[in-house]
Write a protein that holds these residues in place. Structure first.
Motif, short mmCIF file in Angstrom:
data_model
loop_
_atom_site.label_atom_id
_atom_site.label_comp_id
_atom_site.label_asym_id
_atom_site.label_seq_id
_atom_site.Cartn_x
_atom_site.Cartn_y
_atom_site.Cartn_z
N ALA B 21 13.16 4.49 24.18
CA ALA B 21 12.58 5.83 24.29
C ALA B 21 11.39 5.99 23.35
CB ALA B 21 13.64 6.87 23.97
N ASP B 22 11.40 5.20 22.32
CA ASP B 22 10.40 5.35 21.27
C ASP B 22 9.37 4.24 21.30
OD1 ASP B 22 10.24 7.48 19.75
OD2 ASP B 22 11.23 6.66 17.98
N LEU B 23 9.37 3.47 22.39
CA LEU B 23 8.55 2.27 22.41
C LEU B 23 7.08 2.56 22.20
CD1 LEU B 23 9.25 -0.71 22.76
CD2 LEU B 23 8.32 -0.57 25.04
N LYS B 24 6.63 3.67 22.72
CA LYS B 24 5.23 4.07 22.55
C LYS B 24 4.86 4.09 21.07
CE LYS B 24 2.61 4.92 26.08
NZ LYS B 24 3.29 5.26 27.31
N ARG B 25 5.79 4.61 20.28
CA ARG B 25 5.50 4.68 18.85
C ARG B 25 5.50 3.28 18.22
NH1 ARG B 25 7.99 5.12 14.15
NH2 ARG B 25 10.08 4.98 14.99
N TYR B 26 6.50 2.48 18.61
CA TYR B 26 6.58 1.14 18.06
C TYR B 26 5.36 0.31 18.46
CZ TYR B 26 11.35 1.80 16.47
OH TYR B 26 12.45 2.24 15.81
N LEU B 27 4.78 0.65 19.63
CA LEU B 27 3.63 -0.10 20.10
C LEU B 27 2.44 0.05 19.18
CD1 LEU B 27 3.59 0.42 23.96
CD2 LEU B 27 3.60 -1.72 22.73
N SER B 28 2.42 1.08 18.38
CA SER B 28 1.24 1.27 17.55
C SER B 28 1.55 1.13 16.06
CB SER B 28 0.63 2.64 17.83
OG SER B 28 1.58 3.63 17.60
N THR B 29 2.72 0.57 15.74
CA THR B 29 2.99 0.34 14.32
C THR B 29 3.34 -1.12 14.10
OG1 THR B 29 5.34 0.74 14.52
CG2 THR B 29 3.97 2.63 13.99
N SER B 30 3.27 -1.51 12.86
CA SER B 30 3.60 -2.89 12.55
C SER B 30 5.05 -3.02 12.11
CB SER B 30 2.67 -3.42 11.46
OG SER B 30 2.59 -2.48 10.42
N GLU B 31 5.78 -1.90 12.17
CA GLU B 31 7.18 -1.89 11.74
C GLU B 31 8.01 -3.02 12.36
OE1 GLU B 31 9.74 1.74 12.21
OE2 GLU B 31 7.79 2.67 11.95
N LEU B 32 7.78 -3.22 13.65
CA LEU B 32 8.69 -4.08 14.39
C LEU B 32 8.67 -5.52 13.94
CD1 LEU B 32 8.84 -3.36 18.16
CD2 LEU B 32 10.54 -3.11 16.39
N PHE B 33 7.48 -6.04 13.65
CA PHE B 33 7.48 -7.46 13.39
C PHE B 33 7.37 -7.78 11.91
CE2 PHE B 33 2.90 -7.28 13.09
CZ PHE B 33 2.61 -6.23 13.93
N ALA B 34 7.70 -6.78 11.07
CA ALA B 34 7.71 -7.05 9.64
C ALA B 34 8.67 -8.19 9.35
CB ALA B 34 8.13 -5.80 8.89
N ARG B 35 9.84 -8.14 10.01
CA ARG B 35 10.77 -9.23 9.81
C ARG B 35 11.10 -9.85 11.15
NH1 ARG B 35 14.16 -6.11 5.72
NH2 ARG B 35 12.26 -4.89 5.77
N VAL B 345 -11.25 -9.53 31.54
CA VAL B 345 -10.82 -8.16 31.32
C VAL B 345 -11.36 -7.71 29.97
CG1 VAL B 345 -8.86 -6.60 31.13
CG2 VAL B 345 -8.67 -8.63 32.54
N THR B 346 -11.96 -6.56 29.95
CA THR B 346 -12.41 -6.03 28.66
C THR B 346 -11.72 -4.70 28.41
OG1 THR B 346 -14.24 -4.82 29.62
CG2 THR B 346 -14.69 -7.07 28.91
N ALA B 347 -11.52 -4.42 27.15
CA ALA B 347 -10.89 -3.15 26.80
C ALA B 347 -11.44 -2.69 25.46
CB ALA B 347 -9.38 -3.30 26.72
N ALA B 348 -11.55 -1.38 25.31
CA ALA B 348 -11.99 -0.83 24.03
C ALA B 348 -10.79 -0.20 23.34
CB ALA B 348 -13.06 0.22 24.26
N VAL B 349 -10.63 -0.55 22.07
CA VAL B 349 -9.54 0.02 21.29
C VAL B 349 -10.14 0.84 20.17
CG1 VAL B 349 -7.42 -0.49 20.05
CG2 VAL B 349 -8.26 -2.10 21.76
N ASN B 350 -10.09 2.13 20.32
CA ASN B 350 -10.69 2.97 19.29
C ASN B 350 -9.76 3.19 18.10
OD1 ASN B 350 -13.10 3.33 20.67
ND2 ASN B 350 -12.16 4.91 21.94
N ASP B 351 -8.48 3.34 18.40
CA ASP B 351 -7.51 3.45 17.32
C ASP B 351 -6.18 2.94 17.84
OD1 ASP B 351 -6.27 5.46 18.83
OD2 ASP B 351 -7.58 6.98 17.94
N ARG B 352 -5.17 3.08 17.00
CA ARG B 352 -3.86 2.52 17.35
C ARG B 352 -3.29 3.09 18.63
NH1 ARG B 352 -0.35 1.07 12.22
NH2 ARG B 352 -1.96 0.13 10.96
N GLY B 353 -3.66 4.31 18.92
CA GLY B 353 -3.14 4.95 20.12
C GLY B 353 -3.58 4.24 21.39
N ASP B 354 -4.67 3.48 21.31
CA ASP B 354 -5.16 2.79 22.50
C ASP B 354 -4.51 1.44 22.74
OD1 ASP B 354 -6.82 4.90 22.86
OD2 ASP B 354 -8.61 3.92 22.06
N ILE B 355 -3.69 1.04 21.79
CA ILE B 355 -3.13 -0.31 21.90
C ILE B 355 -2.36 -0.50 23.20
CG2 ILE B 355 -1.45 -1.90 20.91
CD1 ILE B 355 -2.31 -0.98 18.16
#
Lengths: 409, 367
Positions: B21-35, B345-355
């Motif tokens: 349910a929260d994947l959108k949030r995890y998609l833009s943080t580095s929390e997940l792969f810290a360990r 394929v090209t993509a523009a990433v302006n901030d983490r929300g675009d990941i």
């Protein structure tokens, strides 16, 4: 057997003790169920298990023993304890068993709880089969949020022969009891509510006597082991193990340490420690025994967060204030005192609760969520009056939403 | 199995639900792969707590025991043997839950509606292995099949007239021995290589690299779930390119100019020497803030891409991370001069929300 004999000779008096050996993994499993392997299924116990396994894996903590207040007393020992540790733990268990039997706060606890838990488990499973796991889980979670809304003094009053039936009518602290009687629930829901309440009351005395209970058990394991059980070669290991369990821990009170020191102080003063363990709970024993000398000798202090750094710091060591803080923290099982004032007086069917404020504010986010649980269960608005930062506040939950309403009454 | 395992499984199921349910949030943080481990990641989740009426912030603290003057810090995070301490709420340790990378990939796929990839290249490679469900006449003693050996000996003795039903006796000879055997069977086997390229010139700051890191993690996770075997290469470049390991890739910081063609050349030579397009599915990703040294070099890049790189890869992805200094010109150039090229394929990433959007753009083609 030899240890139990020595314990009885020293004046301890307890039920038969059933010792069981488990490996560390199994002990974590039992501990996650609060000591009852027959307990009802819930993800919360799974979460607790996960936590215990992780801390065990990382070597942060280790369970030596678990003692269950039943008849006979059930004690789980961890197989990997050394021979000496098993002796120490067995002596320790004798102390707990004696305490369960004689402390008056435990007088009316259900000693057949092991079977009772098994029955509870059946009830929950049956409900899950009939009404679906999700639905039952949701209801249980809701009730468990309210688990602390009981009257810690009720069992004692029952023990003293008071009529407890009428005590669940407002004004009352036994809010769970009130709900069990009056909330508009389906039969299976009422059954679950009652079982949660039963378990909450069963565990309540343990909250109120944690320091005493551990202190009493530690006092006796030290005395019994140094009084003849130890072999010469074990003395150093004993000292190590014992001092590990009763070490000072700066950030919080170690109940083993504080408890054993309380009983030692009482003995020094020539008080009857057997009587003390019968009539007191943590707060009242501390009230009786803690004085300026005790605070100083035990190096007790008050700590709190430094507002600038957020780090916990020593704030003061003034004995009277240390004692007051200690008692405040221990009173009412360490929880806010919430009373049900009336039902349906200010507005049809609405519940009015009051937080007896003692200088410590509520966690408002948690309080709102809890009130919503109560409101859903009760089926009508719920109001809680409290104080925040010196100002009166009223929290209101209606139709699944909670809000702070700062107009004073 | 302990009964508690069922409750633990239920708890994990609930946790997975929350992560999903929260994947959108995890998609833009580095929390997940810290360990992150070989096959699973530890996901730190806040303890799922039931709400309770309890004390708030102004009662934090309590009574402690030990030395220390007024104002001395108290470092009391004692173990759980002393849980239930006076005046403290329940512990607020974050809980870590292991989630398999494959499962995470599945969640990602569902969230972003990613199509599965049809691997190209040599799909069927003969593998050793398989079950021991055959018989042969030669083999090691440890695999000797007793019954079949005796049966063979019996057949031989009957056929040769040695068999005497009154005194049934069979003695297997060497030639009667039968052994269990496995048959090698072809199993589909696909491999892929991911080539991450990044501009590490001065203009790419910490945040830009973090974005690349997060994105690379998810791309790797997804592709890993699609192929049996994955190799990952890391190339950094400023004015010159070099091959680095994963750790330096994300932490290296150079100053100086930017010559994108250097990276493309290195990438091409790697493909030519190590990863034949017939055998490998090749994914190239390039991240930069869009600045290149000169228009001439950009011209060179375009030629390299069109004639050499793109024909060899499954897909070439360019992710332009917005930085304070970058002009963002390179993406425009790419889009203009290589418009209509299918595998770019090209993509523009302006901030983490675009990941998440850019991951969808990169992986959404199912190539």
């Amino acid at each position: 057997m030899r240890i139990q004999g020595l314990a009885r000779a020293a004046g301890l008096d307890f039920e038969r003790i059933d010792f069981r050996l488990l490996d560390a993994h199994e002990v974590n499993g039992v501990a996650a169920y609060g000591g009852f392997p027959t307990r009802y299924p819930s993800w919360r116990f799974g979460m607790e298990f996960e936590r215990l396994e992780k801390t065990h894996q990382y070597g942060l903590s280790r369970i030596y023993e678990l003692v269950i207040n039943t008849e006979p007393v059930l004690a789980y020992l961890v197989r990997t304890n050394s021979h000496l540790e098993q002796k120490l733990v067995m002596a320790h268990v004798c102390g707990h068993a004696d305490f369960f039997r004689h402390n008056s706060w435990f007088a009316s606890t259900d000693r057949t709880m092991l079977d009772r838990m098994g029955r509870h488990s059946e009830i929950v499973r049956l409900a899950m089969e009939r009404h679906g796991q999700d639905r039952v889980e949701q209801f249980l979670d809701r009730v468990l949020s309210l688990e602390t809304l009981i009257d810690p003094y009720l069992p004692l009053r029952r023990h003293l022969g008071a009529d407890v039936k009428s005590m669940s009518n407002p004004p009352t602290f036994d809010i769970l009891g009130f709900l069990a009687l009056r909330a508009p629930l389906a039969d299976w829901e009422r059954e679950l509510l009652e079982l949660v309440r039963h378990e909450a009351y069963y565990f309540q005395p343990q909250r109120m006597t944690k320091i005493m209970n551990e202190g009493w058990a530690s006092f006796w394991h030290a005395r019994l082991l140094t009084g003849g059980v130890l072999e010469d070669s074990e003395v150093v290991d004993f000292a190590d193990c014992h001092s590990g369990a009763t070490a000072d821990s700066p950030g919080r009170i170690n109940p083993y340490k504080l408890g054993i020191e309380l009983f030692r102080a009482a003995e020094e003063q020539g008080l009857d420690i057997f009587r003390l363990r019968r009539v007191h709970n943590d707060a009242s024993l501390i009230d009786l025994l803690v004085d300026a000398e005790f605070v100083e000798r035990q190096k007790l202090f008050i700590y709190g967060a430094n507002p600038k750094t957020g780090r916990a710091e020593v704030i003061e060591r003034e004995p009277a204030r240390v004692k007051a803080r200690l008692m405040q923290d221990l009173s009412w099982g360490g929880l806010p005192q919430i009373e049900l004032i009336s039902a349906g007086q200010s507005e049809p069917r609405a519940l009015d609760l009051r937080h007896h404020h003692d200088g410590r504010d509520l966690d408002f986010d948690a309080a709102k969520a809890t009130l919503v649980c109560l409101e859903r269960l009760w089926g009508a608005p719920v109001r809680l009056s409290t104080v925040e930062g010196g100002e009166p506040r009223r929290l209101v939950a209606r139709r699944g939403e909670a809000s702070v309403d700062d107009e004073p009454e | 199995m302990l009964r508690i395992e069922a409750d633990r499984a239920r708890f994990r199921e609930i946790v997975r639900g929350r992560i999903r349910a929260d994947l959108k949030r995890y998609l833009s943080t580095s929390e997940l792969f810290a360990r992150r481990g070989e096959r699973a990641v530890s996901v730190p989740i806040p303890q799922i707590e039931l709400p309770r009426l309890r004390f708030g912030d102004n009662s934090k603290g309590g009574v402690g025991q030990g030395h220390g003057e007024r104002g001395d810090p108290v470092d009391g995070d004692a173990g759980d043997t002393c849980a239930g301490a006076a005046g403290e709420g329940p512990s607020e340790h974050a809980l870590e839950v292991e989630v398999e990378l494959d499962e995470l990939a599945a969640m990602l796929g569902r969230e972003l509606e990613l199509p599965y990839i049809q691997p190209r290249g040599r799909n069927n490679i003969l593998c050793e292995g398989g079950r021991y469900d055959h018989i042969r006449s030669r083999g090691p003693d440890s695999l000797r099949h007793g019954r079949r050996t005796l049966k063979q000996a019996l057949k031989r003795s009957v056929a040769s007239g040695e068999w005497n039903p009154a005194a049934p006796k069979i003695v297997p000879l060497r030639e009667d021995f039968r052994f269990r055997a496995n048959r090698p069977r072809p199993t589909p086997h696909s491999s892929a290589v991911i080539i991450h390229m990044m501009d590490v010139s001065g203009s790419m700051g910490r945040e830009q690299k973090e974005i690349v890191r997060i994105q690379a993690f998810w791309i790797d996770t997804w592709l890993r779930s699609q192929y049996d075997q994955i190799e990952v290469l890391y190339i950094v470049h400023d004015a010159a390119a070099k091959l680095v390991d994963r750790d330096s890739f994300f932490h290296l910081r150079e100053s100086g100019g930017t010559k994108i063609s250097s990276a493309y050349e290195l990438c091409l030579s790697q493909i030519q020497t190590r990863y034949r397009p017939e055998d490998w599915n090749i994914y190239a990703f390039h991240y930069s803030d869009g600045d290149n040294w000169s228009a001439r070099d950009t011209e060179r890049c375009m030629t390299l891409l069109r004639d050499e790189l793109i024909p060899r890869v499954n897909q070439f992805c360019y992710g332009q991370v917005k930085s304070a200094y970058g002009s963002g010109q390179f993406k425009k150039d790419l889009d203009e001069s290589l418009s209509g090229v299918e595998r770019l394929v090209t993509a523009a990433v302006n901030d983490r929300g675009d990941i998440s959007e850019s991951i969808r753009a990169f992986l959404g083609k199912g190539r």
